[in-house]
Design an enzyme around this catalytic site. Structure first.
Site, PDB file in Angstrom:
ATOM      1  N   LYS A   1      11.495  -2.944   3.250  1.00 51.89           N
ATOM      2  CA  LYS A   1      10.190  -2.893   2.594  1.00 51.89           C
ATOM      3  C   LYS A   1       9.434  -1.641   3.024  1.00 51.89           C
ATOM      4  O   LYS A   1       9.151  -1.447   4.202  1.00 51.89           O
ATOM      5  CB  LYS A   1       9.373  -4.144   2.954  1.00 51.89           C
ATOM      6  CG  LYS A   1       7.928  -4.129   2.449  1.00 51.89           C
ATOM      7  CD  LYS A   1       7.127  -5.301   3.014  1.00 51.89           C
ATOM      8  CE  LYS A   1       5.630  -5.137   2.746  1.00 51.89           C
ATOM      9  NZ  LYS A   1       4.836  -6.196   3.390  1.00 51.89           N
TER      10      LYS A   1
ATOM     11  N   ASP B   1      -1.121  -0.741   2.857  1.00 55.91           N
ATOM     12  CA  ASP B   1      -1.430  -1.925   2.060  1.00 55.91           C
ATOM     13  C   ASP B   1      -2.919  -2.247   2.160  1.00 55.91           C
ATOM     14  O   ASP B   1      -3.382  -2.804   3.149  1.00 55.91           O
ATOM     15  CB  ASP B   1      -0.599  -3.110   2.538  1.00 55.91           C
ATOM     16  CG  ASP B   1      -0.845  -4.362   1.709  1.00 55.91           C
ATOM     17  OD1 ASP B   1      -1.390  -4.234   0.591  1.00 55.91           O
ATOM     18  OD2 ASP B   1      -0.483  -5.457   2.174  1.00 55.91           O
TER      19      ASP B   1
ATOM     20  N   LYS C   1      -7.935  -6.593   1.453  1.00 52.34           N
ATOM     21  CA  LYS C   1      -7.992  -7.085   2.823  1.00 52.34           C
ATOM     22  C   LYS C   1      -9.341  -6.735   3.441  1.00 52.34           C
ATOM     23  O   LYS C   1      -9.964  -5.732   3.072  1.00 52.34           O
ATOM     24  CB  LYS C   1      -6.899  -6.424   3.668  1.00 52.34           C
ATOM     25  CG  LYS C   1      -5.477  -6.746   3.289  1.00 52.34           C
ATOM     26  CD  LYS C   1      -4.513  -5.968   4.186  1.00 52.34           C
ATOM     27  CE  LYS C   1      -3.063  -6.204   3.815  1.00 52.34           C
ATOM     28  NZ  LYS C   1      -2.601  -7.548   4.194  1.00 52.34           N
TER      29      LYS C   1
ATOM     30  N   ASP D   1       3.069  -1.281   7.491  1.00 55.99           N
ATOM     31  CA  ASP D   1       3.662  -2.151   6.480  1.00 55.99           C
ATOM     32  C   ASP D   1       4.937  -1.559   5.888  1.00 55.99           C
ATOM     33  O   ASP D   1       5.585  -2.186   5.053  1.00 55.99           O
ATOM     34  CB  ASP D   1       2.651  -2.461   5.371  1.00 55.99           C
ATOM     35  CG  ASP D   1       2.843  -3.855   4.787  1.00 55.99           C
ATOM     36  OD1 ASP D   1       3.495  -4.687   5.445  1.00 55.99           O
ATOM     37  OD2 ASP D   1       2.346  -4.108   3.680  1.00 55.99           O
TER      38      ASP D   1
ATOM     39  N   GLU E   1       2.427  -8.337  -2.162  1.00 56.28           N
ATOM     40  CA  GLU E   1       3.130  -7.305  -2.928  1.00 56.28           C
ATOM     41  C   GLU E   1       4.503  -6.972  -2.375  1.00 56.28           C
ATOM     42  O   GLU E   1       5.372  -6.501  -3.101  1.00 56.28           O
ATOM     43  CB  GLU E   1       2.269  -6.036  -2.992  1.00 56.28           C
ATOM     44  CG  GLU E   1       2.370  -5.085  -1.813  1.00 56.28           C
ATOM     45  CD  GLU E   1       1.931  -5.673  -0.481  1.00 56.28           C
ATOM     46  OE1 GLU E   1       2.454  -5.235   0.553  1.00 56.28           O
ATOM     47  OE2 GLU E   1       1.061  -6.578  -0.460  1.00 56.28           O
TER      48      GLU E   1
ATOM     49  N   ARG F   1       6.972  -8.814  -1.393  1.00 58.08           N
ATOM     50  CA  ARG F   1       8.069  -9.585  -1.992  1.00 58.08           C
ATOM     51  C   ARG F   1       8.397  -9.094  -3.403  1.00 58.08           C
ATOM     52  O   ARG F   1       9.517  -9.258  -3.878  1.00 58.08           O
ATOM     53  CB  ARG F   1       7.711 -11.063  -1.983  1.00 58.08           C
ATOM     54  CG  ARG F   1       6.525 -11.445  -2.848  1.00 58.08           C
ATOM     55  CD  ARG F   1       5.934 -12.779  -2.442  1.00 58.08           C
ATOM     56  NE  ARG F   1       5.291 -12.689  -1.141  1.00 58.08           N
ATOM     57  CZ  ARG F   1       4.725 -13.721  -0.507  1.00 58.08           C
ATOM     58  NH1 ARG F   1       4.749 -14.924  -1.059  1.00 58.08           N
ATOM     59  NH2 ARG F   1       4.160 -13.557   0.666  1.00 58.08           N
TER      60      ARG F   1
END
Length: 467
Positions: free
Chosen positions: A227, A232, A239, A250, A311, A313
């Site tokens: 990933k 993010d 967030k 991330d 996001e 996944r």
């Protein structure tokens, strides 16, 4: 990067100070075997061989001194790290020869991330090894862990999708691997979920899928997926500031996947390697994906967006689908993905223990055993079939973020499972990729968690006759 090869070298009888490793349970026996002057020095230093305790022991001459280091009763990779961080510059020798798994801590205790802050010059502490054959392996592992740390510690302004692509290309060039990058219209058409997650960051930080291929096509094909969310924000489900603070990490899954690929290629493991890194920034703009949007996917499944902050996944789903297709009709015989995927895994297991999911129990067992062998622990969580209904949507094939928050890491794993054929062995590691506080050999910041376990499992699987 730190020159680890200069810190662990063959023992050819060079002058060196002896470094005694003393386990707490054997302290009295060790002490009673020492001459009086050593016992006196140990008493003066209040050394009791508790883990991390350290004492310098004078010898008969000014430069004839040794050191004692207390360690726990079970060997770990970090036993030598306190000494490597505190000893004076010089050469050192262990009475028993090679340090074993503790070589990793010796090397990594002398690594620094200094791209942005000038650090004091590190004194070079060199350990002599009585087993030259194991030096290269220890140095390679240290380089891989340091690669993960350095990539994760680099802030998003210098580690966006383009820079992550560049990191993959640099590693590929070192090993004669080929790469291809899909972006723009090709990404929209072939990998629509990757494109949707990253489109708000276009054009400066456009999303892409970066792939690397290496190895003899006649060898078993394996796929490694990471990933690569370079930052993010959470998207429109933004967030809070505290939740965004560490989101440079991330892309930690991508860092793990790339470091593992580097290990595989450097060791010339007899496999055909396919590395896939979907690289995006989950940003906010007028064309950002919205809660309630329905996205197509490479697999052909439609996905309703319940939360734009789920996001990772999505991009993994498209990448896993591609990985499973293989090449020329030859599918991989296993897929491993790394991802900093869910806060739920951290609530359940804390920062040091990656959650492990898999659809093949023999493969899961092999990875857990490898993790125990190299002291890189994992904890299996179930792909519990009773929770599959949580992924249902009234208007699409799947929902990306079930309401309620129950079993968040499990439902994320079940989501990814939809993109992998049931008969294709697959492992998913939900890892934190971060040390929240410093420990010997493990500074606060980026961390490789699960990397060494997967590497050991692959070595055991593809080179079972190695010494």
């Amino acid at each position: 990067m730190t020159d680890f090869a200069s810190l662990l070298v063959p023992d050819r009888g060079q002058p060196a100070h002896v470094l005694h490793i003393v386990r707490a349970a054997g302290f009295d026996e060790w002490l009673n075997a020492q001459p009086e002057r050593v016992r006196a020095a140990v008493a003066a230093a209040s050394f009791k061989a508790k883990p991390g305790e350290f004492a310098l022991i004078p010898g008969n001459k000014a430069d004839d001194w040794s050191a004692a280091l207390g360690v726990g009763d079970t060997a770990t990779p970090w036993d030598l790290a306190p000494a490597a961080a505190r000893l004076p510059e010089g050469h050192y020798r262990l009475p028993d020869g090679h340090p074993g798994i503790a070589a990793l801590g010796w090397l990594l205790a002398q690594h620094r991330f200094d791209r942005y802050k000038q650090a004091e010059p590190m004194p070079q502490r060199v350990l002599l090894s009585g087993d030259p054959a194991r030096i290269e392996e220890s140095v390679a592992l240290a380089r891989a862990v340091a690669m993960v740390r350095d990539l994760v510690d680099t802030p998003a302004n210098d580690m966006g999708p383009a820079e992550l692509q560049g990191a993959v290309e640099d590693v590929a060039n070192q090993h004669g691997a080929s790469t291809r990058t899909t972006r723009g219209d090709g990404l929209e058409q072939g990998f629509p979920m990757i494109a949707a997650v990253g489109r708000a960051a276009v054009p400066a930080r456009a999303p892409r899928l970066v792939e690397l291929e290496w190895g003899d096509p006649a060898h078993p094909r394996i796929a490694i997926v990471g990933k690569g969310v370079c930052f993010d924000s959470g998207g429109l489900d933004i967030k809070p500031g505290s939740g965004m603070r560490l989101m440079k990490k991330d892309m930690g899954g991508a860092a793990h996947a790339l470091a593992l690929a580097d290990l595989i290629m450097a060791a010339r493991l007899p496999v055909r390697l396919h590395l896939l890194i979907p690289a995006v920034e989950n940003a906010i703009a007028g064309d950002a994906m919205r809660p309630g949007d329905i996205l197509p996917s490479r697999k052909g499944l439609s996905v309703e967006i319940a939360n734009t902050d789920a996001e990772g996944r999505l991009i993994l789903g498209d990448a896993l689908a591609k990985a499973a297709e293989g090449d020329g009709g030859i599918r991989p015989e296993l897929i491993v993905d790394f991802a900093t995927l869910t806060g739920a895994a951290r609530v359940a297991l804390g920062p040091e223990l990656p959650a492990l999911f898999g659809n093949d129990e023999a493969l899961v067992a092999a990875l857990l055993a490898a993790g125990r062998e190299v002291r890189d622990p994992l904890w299996q969580l179930p792909l519990w079939p009773g929770y599959r209904d949580m992924l249902k949507s009234d208007v699409a094939d799947l929902n990306n973020a079930p309401d309620g928050g129950f079993a968040g890491s499990i439902t994320a794993g079940l989501f990814l499972e939809k993109f992998v054929p049931a008969d294709l062995p697959w492992l998913h590691l939900d890892t934190f990729a971060w040390n929240p506080s410093a420990k010997p050999g493990r500074p606060k910041g980026g961390a490789a968690l699960g990397l060494r376990a997967v590497w050991a499992m692959l070595e055991n699987r593809y080179t079972p006759d190695r010494d």
